[in-house]
Scaffold this active site. Sequence first.
Site, PDB file in Angstrom:
ATOM      1  N   CYS A 121      42.639  42.973  50.310  1.00 25.89           N
ATOM      2  CA  CYS A 121      43.394  43.938  49.515  1.00 25.89           C
ATOM      3  C   CYS A 121      42.477  45.059  49.025  1.00 25.89           C
ATOM      4  O   CYS A 121      42.812  46.245  49.133  1.00 25.89           O
ATOM      5  CB  CYS A 121      44.062  43.213  48.348  1.00 25.89           C
ATOM      6  SG  CYS A 121      45.155  44.262  47.380  1.00 25.89           S
ATOM      7  N   CYS A 122      41.281  44.681  48.518  1.00 24.92           N
ATOM      8  CA  CYS A 122      40.330  45.702  48.060  1.00 24.92           C
ATOM      9  C   CYS A 122      39.895  46.594  49.229  1.00 24.92           C
ATOM     10  O   CYS A 122      39.688  47.792  49.066  1.00 24.92           O
ATOM     11  CB  CYS A 122      39.087  45.063  47.435  1.00 24.92           C
ATOM     12  SG  CYS A 122      39.343  44.422  45.766  1.00 24.92           S
ATOM     13  N   CYS A 204      42.408  47.408  38.812  1.00 26.48           N
ATOM     14  CA  CYS A 204      43.847  47.307  39.060  1.00 26.48           C
ATOM     15  C   CYS A 204      44.495  46.393  38.019  1.00 26.48           C
ATOM     16  O   CYS A 204      43.898  45.415  37.568  1.00 26.48           O
ATOM     17  CB  CYS A 204      44.077  46.724  40.445  1.00 26.48           C
ATOM     18  SG  CYS A 204      43.529  47.799  41.768  1.00 26.48           S
ATOM     19  N   CYS A 207      44.534  42.547  38.476  1.00 25.84           N
ATOM     20  CA  CYS A 207      43.205  41.933  38.627  1.00 25.84           C
ATOM     21  C   CYS A 207      42.296  42.206  37.436  1.00 25.84           C
ATOM     22  O   CYS A 207      41.087  42.010  37.516  1.00 25.84           O
ATOM     23  CB  CYS A 207      42.540  42.444  39.905  1.00 25.84           C
ATOM     24  SG  CYS A 207      43.476  42.045  41.385  1.00 25.84           S
ATOM     25  N   CYS A 232      34.283  44.692  44.365  1.00 30.60           N
ATOM     26  CA  CYS A 232      35.415  44.949  45.242  1.00 30.60           C
ATOM     27  C   CYS A 232      34.960  45.392  46.632  1.00 30.60           C
ATOM     28  O   CYS A 232      35.759  45.557  47.517  1.00 30.60           O
ATOM     29  CB  CYS A 232      36.323  46.010  44.632  1.00 30.60           C
ATOM     30  SG  CYS A 232      35.442  47.511  44.253  1.00 30.60           S
TER      31      CYS A 232
HETATM   32 FE1  SF4 Z   1      43.981  44.663  45.340  1.00 34.77          FE
HETATM   33 FE2  SF4 Z   1      43.180  43.590  43.020  1.00 34.77          FE
HETATM   34 FE3  SF4 Z   1      41.401  44.756  44.688  1.00 34.77          FE
HETATM   35 FE4  SF4 Z   1      43.192  46.208  43.316  1.00 34.77          FE
HETATM   36  S1  SF4 Z   1      41.481  44.983  42.498  1.00 34.77           S
HETATM   37  S2  SF4 Z   1      42.649  46.489  45.431  1.00 34.77           S
HETATM   38  S3  SF4 Z   1      45.015  44.868  43.402  1.00 34.77           S
HETATM   39  S4  SF4 Z   1      42.625  42.882  45.054  1.00 34.77           S
END
Ligand code: SF4
Length: 237
Positions: A121-122, A204, A207, A232
């Site tokens: 996701c990151c 985010c 998170c 991240c």
């Molecule tokens: Fe995804 Fe969480 Fe990374 Fe944001 S911090 S990009 S929501 S995994």
Amino acid sequence: MEQKAKESLNELNKRFQRASSPEILAYFLTNFKGNIAFASSMGAEDQVLTEMIASIDKETRIFTLDTGRMFPETYEAIDRTNARYKINIDVMFPEQQQVEEMVKQKGINLFYESIGNRKQCCHIRKMVPLKRALHGLDVWISGLRRSQSVTREELELVEWDDNNGMIKLNPLIDWTEEQVWAYIEEKNIPYNKLHDQGFPSIGCQPCTRAIQEGEDVRAGRWWWENPEHKECGLHVK
Ligand code: SF4
């Protein structure tokens, strides 16, 4: 990286050992004008750097990554910062198709299920847009500080970023959290309102959580993971 380039980074580190952050920024913004950008997360350190950069050269490109999962307070901080410094922070978004495919395969909140999912996701929401934002540059500026976490103790003021093939400049490397907040207060710098609600480090929304007194400043980021995993990918060497 070539030996010669490594030596010149060592020289720059020596040269600016005792220089102030505005002095360091002035050198790089002048010598790399047009080929340098500041990646702001809109955090407290980054607000300090925005203030310094705007007072040296307002034409410097400042960008931030909108992952699509940000806090409303972060958007509000972008607006207030633009208004205060009469600048226009570039907002970089992820690739629509990549996000849609990931969510379809793994769900909207995939990051809670595994470190692999969280990193995916990151990668899609941050790393890919960062690469696009940095394309063609020689230097990027970040607001990292050594004392922020165990993953940041090895930082140098000027370093080679292998992932992006360019110089990375960390002008606040030796600042303490207290110095950051004293500077914000002194200059009346706009900042994310969540900092007043127990959020020292803001990413985010799903998170990031507030921390309790005595907890590490990064404890609220990906709190379900071990400290050594908590980057991240933007700042992994
Ligand atoms: Fe995804 Fe969480 Fe990374 Fe944001 S911090 S990009 S929501 S995994």
